[in-house]
Write a protein that holds these residues in place. Structure first.
Motif, PDB file in Angstrom:
ATOM      1  N   ARG A   1       3.842   5.586  -5.630  1.00 50.32           N
ATOM      2  CA  ARG A   1       3.776   5.581  -7.094  1.00 50.32           C
ATOM      3  C   ARG A   1       2.664   6.495  -7.615  1.00 50.32           C
ATOM      4  O   ARG A   1       2.705   6.935  -8.754  1.00 50.32           O
ATOM      5  CB  ARG A   1       3.569   4.161  -7.633  1.00 50.32           C
ATOM      6  N   LEU A   2       1.639   6.772  -6.789  1.00 50.17           N
ATOM      7  CA  LEU A   2       0.547   7.646  -7.211  1.00 50.17           C
ATOM      8  C   LEU A   2       0.909   9.129  -7.145  1.00 50.17           C
ATOM      9  O   LEU A   2       0.186   9.964  -7.689  1.00 50.17           O
ATOM     10  CB  LEU A   2      -0.701   7.385  -6.362  1.00 50.17           C
ATOM     11  N   ILE A   3       2.027   9.468  -6.500  1.00 47.83           N
ATOM     12  CA  ILE A   3       2.412  10.878  -6.358  1.00 47.83           C
ATOM     13  C   ILE A   3       2.496  11.587  -7.707  1.00 47.83           C
ATOM     14  O   ILE A   3       1.937  12.676  -7.863  1.00 47.83           O
ATOM     15  CB  ILE A   3       3.710  11.021  -5.534  1.00 47.83           C
ATOM     16  N   PRO A   4       3.164  11.005  -8.723  1.00 53.26           N
ATOM     17  CA  PRO A   4       3.190  11.712 -10.020  1.00 53.26           C
ATOM     18  C   PRO A   4       1.791  11.923 -10.609  1.00 53.26           C
ATOM     19  O   PRO A   4       1.498  12.980 -11.162  1.00 53.26           O
ATOM     20  CB  PRO A   4       4.019  10.789 -10.924  1.00 53.26           C
ATOM     21  N   TYR A   5       0.926  10.931 -10.470  1.00 51.44           N
ATOM     22  CA  TYR A   5      -0.432  11.051 -11.017  1.00 51.44           C
ATOM     23  C   TYR A   5      -1.196  12.176 -10.312  1.00 51.44           C
ATOM     24  O   TYR A   5      -1.949  12.919 -10.938  1.00 51.44           O
ATOM     25  CB  TYR A   5      -1.189   9.727 -10.864  1.00 51.44           C
ATOM     26  N   LEU A   6      -1.001  12.282  -9.008  1.00 54.39           N
ATOM     27  CA  LEU A   6      -1.731  13.278  -8.235  1.00 54.39           C
ATOM     28  C   LEU A   6      -1.140  14.680  -8.350  1.00 54.39           C
ATOM     29  O   LEU A   6      -1.834  15.659  -8.082  1.00 54.39           O
ATOM     30  CB  LEU A   6      -1.784  12.855  -6.760  1.00 54.39           C
ATOM     31  N   THR A   7       0.116  14.790  -8.741  1.00 53.45           N
ATOM     32  CA  THR A   7       0.764  16.105  -8.773  1.00 53.45           C
ATOM     33  C   THR A   7       1.009  16.645 -10.179  1.00 53.45           C
ATOM     34  O   THR A   7       1.272  17.828 -10.334  1.00 53.45           O
ATOM     35  CB  THR A   7       2.114  16.057  -8.022  1.00 53.45           C
ATOM     36  N   LEU A   8       0.957  15.810 -11.192  1.00 56.71           N
ATOM     37  CA  LEU A   8       1.184  16.242 -12.568  1.00 56.71           C
ATOM     38  C   LEU A   8      -0.096  16.111 -13.379  1.00 56.71           C
ATOM     39  O   LEU A   8      -0.874  15.180 -13.177  1.00 56.71           O
ATOM     40  CB  LEU A   8       2.280  15.396 -13.229  1.00 56.71           C
ATOM     41  N   LEU A   9      -0.301  17.033 -14.296  1.00 58.16           N
ATOM     42  CA  LEU A   9      -1.492  16.963 -15.147  1.00 58.16           C
ATOM     43  C   LEU A   9      -1.402  15.808 -16.133  1.00 58.16           C
ATOM     44  O   LEU A   9      -2.371  15.092 -16.367  1.00 58.16           O
ATOM     45  CB  LEU A   9      -1.675  18.291 -15.894  1.00 58.16           C
ATOM     46  N   ALA A  10      -0.224  15.619 -16.710  1.00 55.42           N
ATOM     47  CA  ALA A  10      -0.027  14.553 -17.695  1.00 55.42           C
ATOM     48  C   ALA A  10       1.345  13.941 -17.503  1.00 55.42           C
ATOM     49  O   ALA A  10       2.219  14.528 -16.875  1.00 55.42           O
ATOM     50  CB  ALA A  10      -0.165  15.096 -19.106  1.00 55.42           C
TER      51      ALA A  10
ATOM     52  N   VAL B   1       0.843  -1.207   0.000  1.00 49.78           N
ATOM     53  CA  VAL B   1       0.000   0.000   0.000  1.00 49.78           C
ATOM     54  C   VAL B   1       0.875   1.253   0.000  1.00 49.78           C
ATOM     55  O   VAL B   1       0.600   2.219  -0.734  1.00 49.78           O
ATOM     56  CB  VAL B   1      -0.980  -0.008   1.193  1.00 49.78           C
ATOM     57  N   ILE B   2       1.948   1.250   0.774  1.00 48.95           N
ATOM     58  CA  ILE B   2       2.873   2.390   0.798  1.00 48.95           C
ATOM     59  C   ILE B   2       3.494   2.593  -0.587  1.00 48.95           C
ATOM     60  O   ILE B   2       3.582   3.726  -1.081  1.00 48.95           O
ATOM     61  CB  ILE B   2       3.967   2.194   1.876  1.00 48.95           C
ATOM     62  N   VAL B   3       3.919   1.494  -1.220  1.00 51.76           N
ATOM     63  CA  VAL B   3       4.516   1.587  -2.559  1.00 51.76           C
ATOM     64  C   VAL B   3       3.500   2.155  -3.549  1.00 51.76           C
ATOM     65  O   VAL B   3       3.828   3.031  -4.364  1.00 51.76           O
ATOM     66  CB  VAL B   3       5.047   0.212  -3.031  1.00 51.76           C
ATOM     67  N   ILE B   4       2.263   1.689  -3.491  1.00 55.30           N
ATOM     68  CA  ILE B   4       1.223   2.208  -4.387  1.00 55.30           C
ATOM     69  C   ILE B   4       1.014   3.700  -4.149  1.00 55.30           C
ATOM     70  O   ILE B   4       0.944   4.486  -5.097  1.00 55.30           O
ATOM     71  CB  ILE B   4      -0.106   1.437  -4.214  1.00 55.30           C
ATOM     72  N   LEU B   5       0.929   4.103  -2.889  1.00 55.27           N
ATOM     73  CA  LEU B   5       0.732   5.525  -2.586  1.00 55.27           C
ATOM     74  C   LEU B   5       1.896   6.372  -3.093  1.00 55.27           C
ATOM     75  O   LEU B   5       1.691   7.455  -3.651  1.00 55.27           O
ATOM     76  CB  LEU B   5       0.536   5.726  -1.080  1.00 55.27           C
TER      77      LEU B   5
ATOM     78  N   VAL C   1      -4.488   6.484 -18.775  1.00 53.28           N
ATOM     79  CA  VAL C   1      -3.252   5.808 -19.166  1.00 53.28           C
ATOM     80  C   VAL C   1      -2.165   6.101 -18.142  1.00 53.28           C
ATOM     81  O   VAL C   1      -1.415   5.208 -17.739  1.00 53.28           O
ATOM     82  CB  VAL C   1      -2.799   6.251 -20.581  1.00 53.28           C
ATOM     83  N   PHE C   2      -2.082   7.347 -17.713  1.00 55.24           N
ATOM     84  CA  PHE C   2      -1.096   7.741 -16.701  1.00 55.24           C
ATOM     85  C   PHE C   2      -1.345   6.977 -15.407  1.00 55.24           C
ATOM     86  O   PHE C   2      -0.417   6.444 -14.782  1.00 55.24           O
ATOM     87  CB  PHE C   2      -1.192   9.251 -16.494  1.00 55.24           C
ATOM     88  N   LEU C   3      -2.609   6.863 -14.992  1.00 56.16           N
ATOM     89  CA  LEU C   3      -2.956   6.134 -13.769  1.00 56.16           C
ATOM     90  C   LEU C   3      -2.565   4.662 -13.874  1.00 56.16           C
ATOM     91  O   LEU C   3      -1.926   4.112 -12.970  1.00 56.16           O
ATOM     92  CB  LEU C   3      -4.450   6.269 -13.475  1.00 56.16           C
ATOM     93  N   VAL C   4      -2.922   4.026 -14.973  1.00 60.06           N
ATOM     94  CA  VAL C   4      -2.577   2.612 -15.158  1.00 60.06           C
ATOM     95  C   VAL C   4      -1.058   2.433 -15.185  1.00 60.06           C
ATOM     96  O   VAL C   4      -0.531   1.471 -14.618  1.00 60.06           O
ATOM     97  CB  VAL C   4      -3.239   2.039 -16.432  1.00 60.06           C
ATOM     98  N   SER C   5      -0.353   3.371 -15.782  1.00 58.41           N
ATOM     99  CA  SER C   5       1.110   3.288 -15.830  1.00 58.41           C
ATOM    100  C   SER C   5       1.724   3.346 -14.439  1.00 58.41           C
ATOM    101  O   SER C   5       2.570   2.513 -14.103  1.00 58.41           O
ATOM    102  CB  SER C   5       1.682   4.432 -16.669  1.00 58.41           C
ATOM    103  N   VAL C   6       1.306   4.313 -13.634  1.00 59.66           N
ATOM    104  CA  VAL C   6       1.922   4.417 -12.297  1.00 59.66           C
ATOM    105  C   VAL C   6       1.541   3.239 -11.416  1.00 59.66           C
ATOM    106  O   VAL C   6       2.338   2.789 -10.595  1.00 59.66           O
ATOM    107  CB  VAL C   6       1.621   5.767 -11.608  1.00 59.66           C
ATOM    108  N   LEU C   7       0.335   2.717 -11.594  1.00 57.68           N
ATOM    109  CA  LEU C   7      -0.045   1.522 -10.810  1.00 57.68           C
ATOM    110  C   LEU C   7       0.735   0.301 -11.273  1.00 57.68           C
ATOM    111  O   LEU C   7       1.080  -0.559 -10.467  1.00 57.68           O
ATOM    112  CB  LEU C   7      -1.557   1.289 -10.916  1.00 57.68           C
ATOM    113  N   THR C   8       1.016   0.233 -12.564  1.00 63.35           N
ATOM    114  CA  THR C   8       1.833  -0.869 -13.086  1.00 63.35           C
ATOM    115  C   THR C   8       3.237  -0.814 -12.520  1.00 63.35           C
ATOM    116  O   THR C   8       3.828  -1.840 -12.162  1.00 63.35           O
ATOM    117  CB  THR C   8       1.882  -0.835 -14.615  1.00 63.35           C
TER     118      THR C   8
END
Length: 166
Positions: free
Chosen positions: A84-93, A78-82, A155-162
């Motif tokens: 990895r989500l930082i770029p998705y939550l902080t960048l538009l694309a 869960v920590i790793v996922i969170l 696509v960005f979300l799926v990428s960071v989760l991958t």
């Protein structure tokens, strides 16, 4: 991994991987019958919820073992996922030149077609579809269709989760 005991990390791993494979493979089958990807997702979701409720109420579900090591593994994951989500939550694309652009337009074509298309038109003058594996794009398109998220964001979300799985 025995027949009678299932650890939570094994159960979740199998659930996620089988689910992803199901959605990717199903998209090709529903293309054959010319059915809406969005409608298919909603129908399967309703059936799944009904089966889960039935399983819980009839007590036919198997026990999942929670032990300290399992909870530690899940906590770290869960920590790793969170993280990895930082770029998705902080960048538009996603920062990209070609790769993410290709993923985004393939996803957008699937979204606009509400399923796998026959060609890459109107975005590209290519009369066929499927030369490039469409698994990630199918999952991204489902997220876009159900979540009302632009294709480039899904696509960005799926990428960071991958990346969290790597």
């Amino acid at each position: 991994f025995g027949k009678d005991k299932k650890s939570i990390e094994h159960t979740l791993t199998y659930m996620v991987m089988i689910s992803l494979a199901f959605w990717v493979v199903s998209a090709w089958f529903i293309k054959l019958i010319d059915f809406s990807l969005t409608s298919f997702v909603y129908i399967i979701t309703i059936i799944s919820v009904i089966l889960i409720i039935y399983s819980v109420l009839s007590r036919k579900s198997k026990k999942i073992i929670f032990c300290k090591s399992s909870l530690l593994v899940l906590f770290i994951f869960v920590i790793v996922i969170l993280l990895r989500l930082i770029p998705y939550l902080t960048l538009l694309a996603a920062p990209s030149t070609g790769d993410m652009t290709m993923h985004a337009y393939l996803t957008r074509i699937i979204v606009e077609n509400d399923g796998l298309p026959d060609s890459l038109e109107p975005i590209l003058p290519v009369k066929t579809f499927g030369a490039y594996a469409a698994g990630m794009h199918t999952i991204s398109a489902i997220i876009s269709l159900v979540g009302d998220i632009p294709a480039y964001r899904s696509v960005f979300l799926v990428s960071v989760l991958t990346y969290a799985l790597i």
